[in-house]
Design a protein around this motif. Structure first.
Motif, PDB file in Angstrom:
ATOM      1  N   LYS A 132     -80.751  81.174 -21.031  1.00 39.23           N
ATOM      2  CA  LYS A 132     -80.123  80.665 -19.818  1.00 39.23           C
ATOM      3  C   LYS A 132     -78.683  80.232 -20.107  1.00 39.23           C
ATOM      4  O   LYS A 132     -78.360  79.819 -21.203  1.00 39.23           O
ATOM      5  CB  LYS A 132     -80.906  79.448 -19.300  1.00 39.23           C
ATOM      6  N   ASN A 133     -77.841  80.312 -19.069  1.00 39.18           N
ATOM      7  CA  ASN A 133     -76.483  79.751 -19.134  1.00 39.18           C
ATOM      8  C   ASN A 133     -75.719  80.182 -20.385  1.00 39.18           C
ATOM      9  O   ASN A 133     -75.214  79.352 -21.124  1.00 39.18           O
ATOM     10  CB  ASN A 133     -76.538  78.220 -19.070  1.00 39.18           C
ATOM     11  N   ASP A 191     -79.369  72.328 -20.247  1.00 33.95           N
ATOM     12  CA  ASP A 191     -79.893  73.127 -19.132  1.00 33.95           C
ATOM     13  C   ASP A 191     -80.343  72.242 -17.979  1.00 33.95           C
ATOM     14  O   ASP A 191     -80.080  72.553 -16.815  1.00 33.95           O
ATOM     15  CB  ASP A 191     -81.045  74.015 -19.607  1.00 33.95           C
TER      16      ASP A 191
END
Length: 156
Positions: A2-3, A30
């Motif tokens: 993620k990210n 996150d």
């Protein structure tokens, strides 16, 4: 993962500061980036625990400080002696109206304020580079009956 961009920025920041790179720090990152609106460290910790994320309160507090130093989230104090955070990375700079009774925070954007900031900074003969600003207006909700002040028990 993620990210990716945020993870890259945070990883580089941690390495440059000779900080440990741990999975728990990225769990906090996150969660902080996913949080809608303003939040305190305890709020984030409780949300993470309720989501069965195993992280200590100290890790949340310490990591939020690192993430704010890194520039991915903004650290705010709205006059209630409580530190709040909000996502900064990828967000447009904005300002806040804060009710001093109930604590409600309303975000707004003003091109006029940005113009004044640019004019002031452009006209200054200082050796610094403008990065950001924070502008808060304090007042109270116009309708006291709809103000959600925790001590407001007036049922009239």
């Amino acid at each position: 993962m993620k990210n990716n961009k945020e993870h890259e920025i945070f990883t580089a920041f941690l390495k440059n500061g000779k900080n440990r790179i741990t999975p728990e720090r990225f769990l906090v990152l996150d969660a902080a980036l996913a949080y809608e609106g303003h939040f305190g460290a305890d709020e984030l910790y409780i949300e993470m625990r309720n989501s069965n994320v195993n992280v200590s309160r100290a890790t949340v507090y310490n990591t939020l400080e690192l993430i704010s130093q890194c520039g991915l989230i903004a650290k705010r104090n709205f006059g209630d002696n409580r530190t709040c955070y909000e996502r900064k990375f990828g967000e447009e700079n904005h300002d806040h109206v804060v009710c001093t009774n109930c604590g409600k925070i309303t975000e707004f954007h003003s091109d006029k304020i940005k113009e004044v900031i640019d004019e002031i900074c452009g006209g200054l003969d200082f050796d610094f580079t403008f990065e950001s600003y924070s502008f808060n207006i304090y007042g109270s909700c116009r309708d006291p009956k709809n103000c959600s002040h925790p001590l407001n028990t007036d049922d009239n």
